[in-house]
Design an enzyme around this catalytic site. Structure first.
Site, PDB file in Angstrom:
ATOM      1  N   ASN A  18       0.448  -1.281   0.158  1.00  0.00           N
ATOM      2  CA  ASN A  18       0.412  -0.132   0.058  1.00  0.00           C
ATOM      3  C   ASN A  18       0.805   0.938  -0.574  1.00  0.00           C
ATOM      4  OD1 ASN A  18      -2.504   2.211   0.200  1.00  0.00           O
ATOM      5  ND2 ASN A  18      -2.291   1.398   2.345  1.00  0.00           N
ATOM      6  N   LYS A  20       0.040   4.295  -0.225  1.00  0.00           N
ATOM      7  CA  LYS A  20      -0.494   5.506   0.566  1.00  0.00           C
ATOM      8  C   LYS A  20      -0.395   6.218  -0.990  1.00  0.00           C
ATOM      9  CE  LYS A  20       0.338   4.193   4.718  1.00  0.00           C
ATOM     10  NZ  LYS A  20      -0.733   4.038   6.244  1.00  0.00           N
ATOM     11  N   GLU A 106      -7.051   4.796   7.010  1.00  0.00           N
ATOM     12  CA  GLU A 106      -6.972   5.934   7.081  1.00  0.00           C
ATOM     13  C   GLU A 106      -7.936   7.093   6.277  1.00  0.00           C
ATOM     14  OE1 GLU A 106      -3.215   5.775   5.172  1.00  0.00           O
ATOM     15  OE2 GLU A 106      -2.390   5.871   6.808  1.00  0.00           O
TER      16      GLU A 106
END
Ligand code: PEP
Length: 259
Positions: A18, A20, A106
């Site tokens: 990931n 982000k 998140e």
């Protein structure tokens, strides 16, 4: 949700990166080319890359005919419409994505995603035959108050409501206190949460795919990959550099690496 713990998942062992909101089209291209140039991995493994939406077209180009998968970090539940700034699951499918993260902490904390929204996304992804990876996990206050099991149960019962193909779901247990903090969950904590989640979600003859995420790195993956029933990892910081990610994959225990 039915309670049954038997059966096997149809997915391979997954190492999910990931990224982000890191990387741009050039650095995504460089990363994939660097990974492809490294010597053959010790054991066959399945890497899945979750790049920022604006760079996904690069993964679509670079990973054609590759055994590695890719996907988005989020999507909307509608295919099209007046949803400024959102990613269409239909377009993801058309581009060749095979996975999508949903409900990452998140997204829940910073973008106020509710269980109801995540549930609609899971439904939509399944309709498009894109594998959803559903992220769940408690925060530190909830863990200290001994509410972890209840929190995860509430998250899953909201997200998986009216979803009958639980064998097509991948659940990533990601305690919020372990994400990006260097504080990895202990073997016992992962094991007991895995049992809890499998108890909540398993269906007759097949079980869901269980991943752990939160401060996994080159050093701790060996111990973590020995936990029975862990079918892969979701990895943030330690996946940003291709060599570190490759080294991390080399440190899996052999029994897990070939699944
Ligand atoms: C994540 O963001 O899903 C994650 C697991 O991050 P990290 O590995 O950096 O803790």
């Amino acid at each position: 949700m039915e309670s049954n713990n038997k059966g096997t998942s149809s997915l391979p062992f997954l190492l999910c990166a990931n990224w982000k909101m890191h990387k741009n089209p050039d650095s995504v291209r460089d990363y994939i080319r660097a990974i492809n140039k490294l010597p053959a991995l010790k054991y066959p493994k399945r890497f899945i890359f979750f790049a920022p939406a604006l760079t996904l077209f690069v993964l679509a180009e670079e990973l054609v005919n590759s055994s590695y998968g890719w996907g988005a970090q989020n999507c909307h539940f509608e295919d099209q419409g007046a949803f400024t700034g959102e990613n269409s699951p239909l377009v993801l499918k058309q581009m060749g994505a095979t996975y999508c993260l949903v409900g990452h902490s998140e997204r829940r904390q910073l973008f106020f995603e509710s269980e109801e929204m995540v549930q609609k996304k899971v439904k939509s992804l399944l309709n498009h035959s894109i594998q959803p990876i559903v992220c769940v996990g408690e925060n530190i206050k909830e863990r200290k108050n001994k509410q972890s099991f209840q929190v995860v149960e509430n998250q899953l019962s909201g997200i998986l409501k009216n979803i009958d193909s639980l064998d097509r779901i991948c659940v990533a247990y990601e305690p919020v206190w372990a994400i990006g903090t260097g504080k990895v969950a202990g073997v016992e904590q992962i094991t007991e949460m895995q049992e809890h989640i499998r108890h909540l979600c398993a269906t007759e003859g097949k079980t869901l795919h269980f991943l752990y995420g939160g401060s996994v790195n080159e050093k701790n993956i060996k111990e973590l990959s020995q936990i029975p029933g862990v079918n892969g990892f979701l990895i943030g910081s330690a996946s940003l550099d291709p060599l570190s990610f490759f080294n991390l994959a080399q440190n899996l225990v052999p029994a897990k690496a070939g699944i």
